[in-house]
Scaffold this motif. Structure first.
Motif, PDB file in Angstrom:
ATOM      1  N   GLN A 190      -1.697 -55.601  17.998  1.00 51.99           N
ATOM      2  CA  GLN A 190      -0.825 -53.908  18.499  1.00 51.99           C
ATOM      3  C   GLN A 190      -1.629 -53.358  18.553  1.00 51.99           C
ATOM      4  O   GLN A 190      -1.873 -52.923  19.133  1.00 51.99           O
ATOM      5  CB  GLN A 190       0.550 -53.651  17.596  1.00 51.99           C
ATOM      6  CG  GLN A 190       1.634 -54.793  18.118  1.00 51.99           C
ATOM      7  CD  GLN A 190       2.780 -53.873  16.956  1.00 51.99           C
ATOM      8  OE1 GLN A 190       2.650 -54.152  15.522  1.00 51.99           O
ATOM      9  NE2 GLN A 190       3.407 -52.994  17.262  1.00 51.99           N
ATOM     10  N   CYS A 208      -4.214 -53.643  21.191  1.00 49.99           N
ATOM     11  CA  CYS A 208      -4.190 -53.342  22.499  1.00 49.99           C
ATOM     12  C   CYS A 208      -3.914 -51.478  22.294  1.00 49.99           C
ATOM     13  O   CYS A 208      -4.322 -50.835  23.433  1.00 49.99           O
ATOM     14  CB  CYS A 208      -2.049 -53.914  22.785  1.00 49.99           C
ATOM     15  SG  CYS A 208      -2.187 -54.953  23.132  1.00 49.99           S
ATOM     16  N   PHE A 209      -3.267 -50.977  21.251  1.00 48.35           N
ATOM     17  CA  PHE A 209      -3.670 -49.536  19.869  1.00 48.35           C
ATOM     18  C   PHE A 209      -4.874 -49.060  20.617  1.00 48.35           C
ATOM     19  O   PHE A 209      -5.144 -47.863  21.053  1.00 48.35           O
ATOM     20  CB  PHE A 209      -2.687 -49.120  18.878  1.00 48.35           C
ATOM     21  CG  PHE A 209      -2.729 -47.538  18.876  1.00 48.35           C
ATOM     22  CD1 PHE A 209      -2.091 -46.777  19.798  1.00 48.35           C
ATOM     23  CD2 PHE A 209      -3.387 -47.443  18.123  1.00 48.35           C
ATOM     24  CE1 PHE A 209      -1.728 -45.780  19.382  1.00 48.35           C
ATOM     25  CE2 PHE A 209      -3.585 -46.168  17.821  1.00 48.35           C
ATOM     26  CZ  PHE A 209      -2.175 -44.813  18.343  1.00 48.35           C
ATOM     27  N   ALA A 238      -0.697 -44.157  25.692  1.00 52.14           N
ATOM     28  CA  ALA A 238      -0.925 -43.888  24.592  1.00 52.14           C
ATOM     29  C   ALA A 238       0.527 -44.500  23.558  1.00 52.14           C
ATOM     30  O   ALA A 238       0.839 -45.206  23.438  1.00 52.14           O
ATOM     31  CB  ALA A 238      -0.681 -42.797  23.502  1.00 52.14           C
ATOM     32  N   SER A 256       0.337 -48.497  25.017  1.00 53.68           N
ATOM     33  CA  SER A 256      -0.489 -49.119  24.411  1.00 53.68           C
ATOM     34  C   SER A 256       0.487 -49.244  22.954  1.00 53.68           C
ATOM     35  O   SER A 256      -0.206 -50.296  22.240  1.00 53.68           O
ATOM     36  CB  SER A 256      -2.064 -48.815  24.725  1.00 53.68           C
ATOM     37  OG  SER A 256      -1.260 -47.333  23.624  1.00 53.68           O
ATOM     38  N   PHE A 257       1.013 -48.997  22.858  1.00 51.66           N
ATOM     39  CA  PHE A 257       2.117 -49.013  21.210  1.00 51.66           C
ATOM     40  C   PHE A 257       3.118 -49.480  21.158  1.00 51.66           C
ATOM     41  O   PHE A 257       3.693 -51.253  21.156  1.00 51.66           O
ATOM     42  CB  PHE A 257       1.786 -47.931  20.506  1.00 51.66           C
ATOM     43  CG  PHE A 257       2.695 -47.891  19.011  1.00 51.66           C
ATOM     44  CD1 PHE A 257       2.190 -49.200  18.295  1.00 51.66           C
ATOM     45  CD2 PHE A 257       3.048 -47.237  18.251  1.00 51.66           C
ATOM     46  CE1 PHE A 257       2.719 -49.712  16.626  1.00 51.66           C
ATOM     47  CE2 PHE A 257       3.783 -47.220  16.547  1.00 51.66           C
ATOM     48  CZ  PHE A 257       3.331 -48.440  16.172  1.00 51.66           C
TER      49      PHE A 257
END
Length: 248
Positions: free
Chosen positions: A18, A21-22, A52, A55-56
């Protein structure tokens, strides 16, 4: 909830994936903004919002089946989608009805307290995005994000993984209080921290009470949905209230 303990290495993999990716999403937004690519020029442009959120919360949707498969757990069991679902949904609605007045009061009290000390707290970013959404596609996407994508992803992260794992390590109070504080903190507004902290405590209680994620996800989705309607129709609601007060 399943009696199987979460494996530490899988939890670390989940959280690391996570974060990566964020972080990659934020770098992508910076580059696209830096080179003035259409859709990424202004902070609240649709392209920035898409990257945004995907990506989360979006990545979490991809990681959920991987995480559960590595523990040999069916996603239907973890999300309470087998058997009778009326009890957890009813409990979620009842919990929200009971807690919402306190949530609203805490938010107003926090704003007044911050103003008294001369601190102008910024609005939560999601609130600013929804209130400022001008195009229909952006409104539809943000509505889907608020009511479906975010509740599922965030409840899995904070209640399904973090709360359960910290409790499993032998720290039940830290699991309840710590993950709730973290949930409130990531929303980025001191004014709503106390109210979201109380809300997160309620979500954790629902998870404990029902043994799966259906109740906290439904409560989270319902809470976001109510706030979404208020934000989108705020002007109409205020006009109606003024007309009603004049006729009363």
């Amino acid at each position: 909830m399943s009696s199987k303990p979460w494996r530490a290495e899988v939890v670390i993999f989940f959280l690391a994936a996570q974060f990566i990716c964020f972080f990659a999403g934020m770098i992508a937004i910076w580059f696209l903004h830096h080179f003035h690519v259409s859709g990424f020029v202004e902070e609240n442009d649709f392209g920035n919002v898409i990257i945004a959120t995907l990506s989360f919360q979006g990545v979490t949707w991809v990681l959920i089946p991987v995480f559960l498969r590595l523990h040999s757990i069916n996603w239907r069991d973890e999300f309470g989608l087998r058997g009778k679902m009326f009890r957890p949904i009813g409990l979620a609605v009842l919990a929200l009805i009971v807690i919402l007045p306190a949530v609203g009061w805490l938010e107003q009290f926090s704003e007044l307290l911050l103003q008294k000390f001369g601190w102008q707290s910024p609005e939560e970013e999601a609130v600013t995005l929804i209130a400022g959404a001008k195009t229909l596609p952006m409104k539809v996407y943000l509505g889907f994000f608020a009511v479906v994508m975010a509740p599922v992803a965030e409840e899995f992260i904070f209640r399904g993984v973090l709360y359960r794992f910290v409790k499993q390590l032998g720290f039940p109070k830290l699991a309840w209080l710590g993950t709730s504080a973290l949930f409130a903190a990531i929303h980025g507004s001191p004014a709503i921290f106390p109210s979201l902290f109380l809300l997160a405590l309620t979500f954790a209680w629902l998870y404990e009470k029902t043994g799966n994620l259906l109740a906290p996800v439904f409560a989270h989705s319902l809470f976001n949905g109510v706030n979404l309607v208020i934000l989108l129709f705020q002007d109409s609601i205020e006009d109606w209230m003024q007309k009603f007060s004049h006729h009363a």
